[in-house]
Design a protein around this motif. Structure first.
Motif, PDB file in Angstrom:
ATOM      1  N   UNK A   1       0.837  -1.173   0.000  1.00 50.12           N
ATOM      2  CA  UNK A   1       0.000   0.000   0.000  1.00 50.12           C
ATOM      3  C   UNK A   1       0.887   1.244   0.000  1.00 50.12           C
ATOM      4  N   UNK A   2       0.543   2.173  -0.785  1.00 49.64           N
ATOM      5  CA  UNK A   2       1.318   3.398  -0.916  1.00 49.64           C
ATOM      6  C   UNK A   2       0.542   4.565  -0.298  1.00 49.64           C
ATOM      7  N   UNK A   3       1.211   5.296   0.588  1.00 49.77           N
ATOM      8  CA  UNK A   3       0.595   6.456   1.229  1.00 49.77           C
ATOM      9  C   UNK A   3       1.371   7.699   0.813  1.00 49.77           C
ATOM     10  N   UNK A   4       0.700   8.686   0.234  1.00 47.54           N
ATOM     11  CA  UNK A   4       1.404   9.906  -0.191  1.00 47.54           C
ATOM     12  C   UNK A   4       1.993  10.676   0.983  1.00 47.54           C
ATOM     13  N   UNK A   5       3.217  11.137   0.810  1.00 49.57           N
ATOM     14  CA  UNK A   5       3.881  11.977   1.804  1.00 49.57           C
ATOM     15  C   UNK A   5       3.636  13.426   1.417  1.00 49.57           C
ATOM     16  N   UNK A   6       3.127  14.196   2.371  1.00 44.62           N
ATOM     17  CA  UNK A   6       2.789  15.596   2.094  1.00 44.62           C
ATOM     18  C   UNK A   6       3.667  16.513   2.941  1.00 44.62           C
ATOM     19  N   UNK A   7       3.323  17.771   3.011  1.00 44.67           N
ATOM     20  CA  UNK A   7       4.138  18.759   3.724  1.00 44.67           C
ATOM     21  C   UNK A   7       4.281  18.406   5.201  1.00 44.67           C
ATOM     22  N   UNK A   8       5.144  19.127   5.894  1.00 42.48           N
ATOM     23  CA  UNK A   8       5.480  18.795   7.275  1.00 42.48           C
ATOM     24  C   UNK A   8       4.389  19.222   8.252  1.00 42.48           C
ATOM     25  N   UNK A   9       4.412  18.560   9.421  1.00 41.81           N
ATOM     26  CA  UNK A   9       3.447  18.878  10.461  1.00 41.81           C
ATOM     27  C   UNK A   9       4.038  19.874  11.468  1.00 41.81           C
ATOM     28  N   UNK A  10       5.326  19.677  11.856  1.00 42.18           N
ATOM     29  CA  UNK A  10       5.950  20.567  12.847  1.00 42.18           C
ATOM     30  C   UNK A  10       7.337  21.060  12.424  1.00 42.18           C
ATOM     31  N   UNK A  11       8.201  20.147  11.994  1.00 45.25           N
ATOM     32  CA  UNK A  11       9.613  20.478  11.744  1.00 45.25           C
ATOM     33  C   UNK A  11       9.905  20.626  10.267  1.00 45.25           C
ATOM     34  N   UNK A  12      10.669  21.537   9.766  1.00 49.33           N
ATOM     35  CA  UNK A  12      11.220  22.705  10.443  1.00 49.33           C
ATOM     36  C   UNK A  12      10.166  23.781  10.684  1.00 49.33           C
ATOM     37  N   UNK A  13       9.149  23.843   9.836  1.00 51.57           N
ATOM     38  CA  UNK A  13       8.037  24.773  10.029  1.00 51.57           C
ATOM     39  C   UNK A  13       6.748  24.046   9.676  1.00 51.57           C
ATOM     40  N   UNK A  14       5.676  24.434  10.318  1.00 53.63           N
ATOM     41  CA  UNK A  14       4.386  23.821  10.007  1.00 53.63           C
ATOM     42  C   UNK A  14       3.996  24.123   8.556  1.00 53.63           C
ATOM     43  N   UNK A  15       3.714  23.086   7.783  1.00 56.14           N
ATOM     44  CA  UNK A  15       3.291  23.252   6.399  1.00 56.14           C
ATOM     45  C   UNK A  15       4.409  23.427   5.407  1.00 56.14           C
ATOM     46  N   UNK A  16       5.670  23.278   5.826  1.00 49.19           N
ATOM     47  CA  UNK A  16       6.804  23.474   4.923  1.00 49.19           C
ATOM     48  C   UNK A  16       6.854  22.390   3.855  1.00 49.19           C
ATOM     49  N   UNK A  17       7.123  22.783   2.641  1.00 46.29           N
ATOM     50  CA  UNK A  17       7.302  21.853   1.517  1.00 46.29           C
ATOM     51  C   UNK A  17       8.262  22.512   0.546  1.00 46.29           C
ATOM     52  N   UNK A  18       9.086  21.702  -0.121  1.00 49.86           N
ATOM     53  CA  UNK A  18      10.069  22.297  -1.030  1.00 49.86           C
ATOM     54  C   UNK A  18       9.602  22.348  -2.480  1.00 49.86           C
ATOM     55  N   UNK A  19       8.408  21.840  -2.775  1.00 52.94           N
ATOM     56  CA  UNK A  19       7.859  21.937  -4.125  1.00 52.94           C
ATOM     57  C   UNK A  19       6.339  21.876  -4.057  1.00 52.94           C
ATOM     58  N   UNK A  20       5.693  22.120  -5.167  1.00 49.25           N
ATOM     59  CA  UNK A  20       4.231  22.039  -5.202  1.00 49.25           C
ATOM     60  C   UNK A  20       3.769  21.030  -6.250  1.00 49.25           C
ATOM     61  N   UNK A  21       4.504  19.950  -6.366  1.00 47.84           N
ATOM     62  CA  UNK A  21       4.122  18.891  -7.289  1.00 47.84           C
ATOM     63  C   UNK A  21       3.354  17.819  -6.543  1.00 47.84           C
ATOM     64  N   UNK A  22       2.552  17.059  -7.257  1.00 44.68           N
ATOM     65  CA  UNK A  22       1.840  15.936  -6.649  1.00 44.68           C
ATOM     66  C   UNK A  22       0.630  16.370  -5.848  1.00 44.68           C
ATOM     67  N   UNK A  23       0.431  15.704  -4.734  1.00 41.47           N
ATOM     68  CA  UNK A  23      -0.756  15.921  -3.907  1.00 41.47           C
ATOM     69  C   UNK A  23      -0.824  17.337  -3.350  1.00 41.47           C
ATOM     70  N   UNK A  24       0.302  17.838  -2.886  1.00 40.00           N
ATOM     71  CA  UNK A  24       0.325  19.194  -2.319  1.00 40.00           C
ATOM     72  C   UNK A  24       0.001  20.223  -3.399  1.00 40.00           C
ATOM     73  N   UNK A  25       0.481  20.007  -4.615  1.00 36.34           N
ATOM     74  CA  UNK A  25       0.162  20.905  -5.721  1.00 36.34           C
ATOM     75  C   UNK A  25      -1.330  20.955  -6.004  1.00 36.34           C
ATOM     76  N   UNK A  26      -1.983  19.799  -5.914  1.00 32.13           N
ATOM     77  CA  UNK A  26      -3.435  19.765  -6.108  1.00 32.13           C
ATOM     78  C   UNK A  26      -4.142  20.534  -4.991  1.00 32.13           C
ATOM     79  N   UNK A  27      -3.685  20.350  -3.741  1.00 32.50           N
ATOM     80  CA  UNK A  27      -4.278  21.100  -2.629  1.00 32.50           C
ATOM     81  C   UNK A  27      -4.133  22.600  -2.841  1.00 32.50           C
ATOM     82  N   UNK A  28      -2.949  23.028  -3.226  1.00 34.40           N
ATOM     83  CA  UNK A  28      -2.690  24.454  -3.451  1.00 34.40           C
ATOM     84  C   UNK A  28      -3.562  24.971  -4.594  1.00 34.40           C
TER      85      UNK A  28
END
Length: 80
Positions: A1-28
């Motif tokens: 089973x594959x679970x998508x990895x999304x932006x961070x919860x706490x470290x280094x900052x809440x919601x930090x992500x280094x790109x907007x591709x994939x699932x996070x890009x769709x959310x944005x």
């Protein structure tokens, strides 16, 4: 089973992500109103896991494995 990895919860900052591709890009895209519609099955649930939770779990598992290895005592055998 594959679970998508999304932006961070706490470290280094809440919601930090280094790109907007994939699932996070769709959310944005949905959030900004750039994506107006999509094909979604409302009966299915999707699991996501924050990136920092993955890394912290990996570090904890490696530490546990390294510190819980069986220590074999040296046995001496007399050779006459």
């Amino acid at each position: 089973m594959s679970i998508p990895v999304v932006s961070t919860m706490k470290d280094p900052l809440c919601g930090w992500i280094n790109n907007i591709y994939g699932t996070v890009g769709a959310f944005v895209g949905f959030y900004l109103g750039l994506i107006k519609s999509g094909l979604i099955d409302g009966n299915k649930k999707q699991d996501f896991i924050p990136a920092d939770l993955c890394i912290n779990s990996l570090i904890a598992a490696a530490y546990d494995r390294a510190t819980s290895c069986i220590n074999y005592e040296r046995s001496t055998v007399r050779m006459d």
